[in-house]
Design an enzyme around this catalytic site. Sequence first.
Site, PDB file in Angstrom:
ATOM      1  N   SER A  14       0.952  -1.234   0.166  1.00  0.00           N
ATOM      2  CA  SER A  14      -0.017   0.062   0.185  1.00  0.00           C
ATOM      3  C   SER A  14       0.901   1.363   0.105  1.00  0.00           C
ATOM      4  O   SER A  14       0.704   2.171  -0.680  1.00  0.00           O
ATOM      5  CB  SER A  14      -0.917  -0.102   1.032  1.00  0.00           C
ATOM      6  N   ASN A  15       2.190   1.259   0.729  1.00  0.00           N
ATOM      7  CA  ASN A  15       2.996   2.653   0.793  1.00  0.00           C
ATOM      8  C   ASN A  15       3.511   2.403  -0.813  1.00  0.00           C
ATOM      9  O   ASN A  15       3.747   3.745  -1.283  1.00  0.00           O
ATOM     10  CB  ASN A  15       3.979   2.369   1.928  1.00  0.00           C
ATOM     11  N   HIS A 109       8.176   3.758   8.556  1.00  0.00           N
ATOM     12  CA  HIS A 109       8.224   2.728   9.893  1.00  0.00           C
ATOM     13  C   HIS A 109       6.871   3.155  10.723  1.00  0.00           C
ATOM     14  O   HIS A 109       6.799   4.282  10.716  1.00  0.00           O
ATOM     15  CB  HIS A 109       9.341   3.037  10.575  1.00  0.00           C
TER      16      HIS A 109
HETATM   17  C1  GAR Z   1       3.822  -0.683   6.656  1.00  0.00           C
HETATM   18  O1  GAR Z   1       3.090  -0.437   7.824  1.00  0.00           O
HETATM   19  C2  GAR Z   1       5.388  -0.159   6.882  1.00  0.00           C
HETATM   20  O2  GAR Z   1       5.527   0.902   7.965  1.00  0.00           O
HETATM   21  C3  GAR Z   1       5.923  -1.505   7.682  1.00  0.00           C
HETATM   22  O3  GAR Z   1       5.323  -2.536   6.802  1.00  0.00           O
HETATM   23  C4  GAR Z   1       4.051  -2.253   6.328  1.00  0.00           C
HETATM   24  C5  GAR Z   1       4.252  -2.341   5.068  1.00  0.00           C
HETATM   25  O4  GAR Z   1       2.694  -2.093   4.269  1.00  0.00           O
HETATM   26  N1  GAR Z   1       7.335  -1.342   7.749  1.00  0.00           N
HETATM   27  C6  GAR Z   1       8.112  -1.875   8.527  1.00  0.00           C
HETATM   28  O5  GAR Z   1       7.597  -2.145   9.775  1.00  0.00           O
HETATM   29  C7  GAR Z   1       9.472  -1.660   8.475  1.00  0.00           C
HETATM   30  N2  GAR Z   1       9.978  -1.800   9.912  1.00  0.00           N
HETATM   31  P1  GAR Z   1       2.592  -2.098   2.746  1.00  0.00           P
HETATM   32  O6  GAR Z   1       3.001  -3.314   2.191  1.00  0.00           O
HETATM   33  O7  GAR Z   1       0.827  -1.942   2.675  1.00  0.00           O
HETATM   34  O8  GAR Z   1       3.185  -0.768   2.346  1.00  0.00           O
END
Ligand code: GAR
Length: 197
Positions: A14-15, A109
Amino acid sequence: MHIKIAVLASGAGSNFKALVSGDTAPGIVDILLTDNEEAGALKLAAELGVEARYMYPGKYRTRFGIREEELWAEYLLGRGVELVCLAGLMRIIKGPLLDAFPGKIMNIHPSLLPSFPGLDAQGQAFNYGVKVAGCTVHYVDGGTDTGPIILQEPVQVLDSDTRDSLAARILKREHEIYSMAVKAHCRGRAVYSKVVR
Ligand code: GAR
């Protein structure tokens, strides 16, 4: 002139999507690289029309093999990538990528660092009982969720929250601040601990 961005993700993506859809100009997402053939991010990349590629990360679970990390770095340099954005990459970056992109690797993060680094930061914060949680965009150094902070956003913890409802609100804020921080970097305006808007 565009600045080519590579997004490295292991999960839902999603990011990654937020960086593709958001305003990161003059940066533009050039490629998604993943260490996970099952990553939801791969499907999103196809939907968004962004080139995507799985690359073998080596035999370890939480870091790259040294040779593999060299190959990732060579691939990204060969494409002319100038900024690497970690977006849920569940692997620590050590020598080769850091050496190839000094000061040019960013991470998002889901906590107000330096509190709650590592896995399930939202759950760590929720279980601790903090009243204000949040998220952080920072430059990456050799540690786990360490490195100079670029942007942070607080998120109030509500009495009615569960770990998951809190995590969902944090994720929305992540999407907002990641593209802001990337844009600031690409315009040469991200400075350690302070962003000039
Ligand atoms: C997000 O919440 C990101 O901040 C976290 O993983 C998730 C990925 O979501 N990252 C960490 O914890 C890194 N230490 P996404 O795949 O939907 O972007």
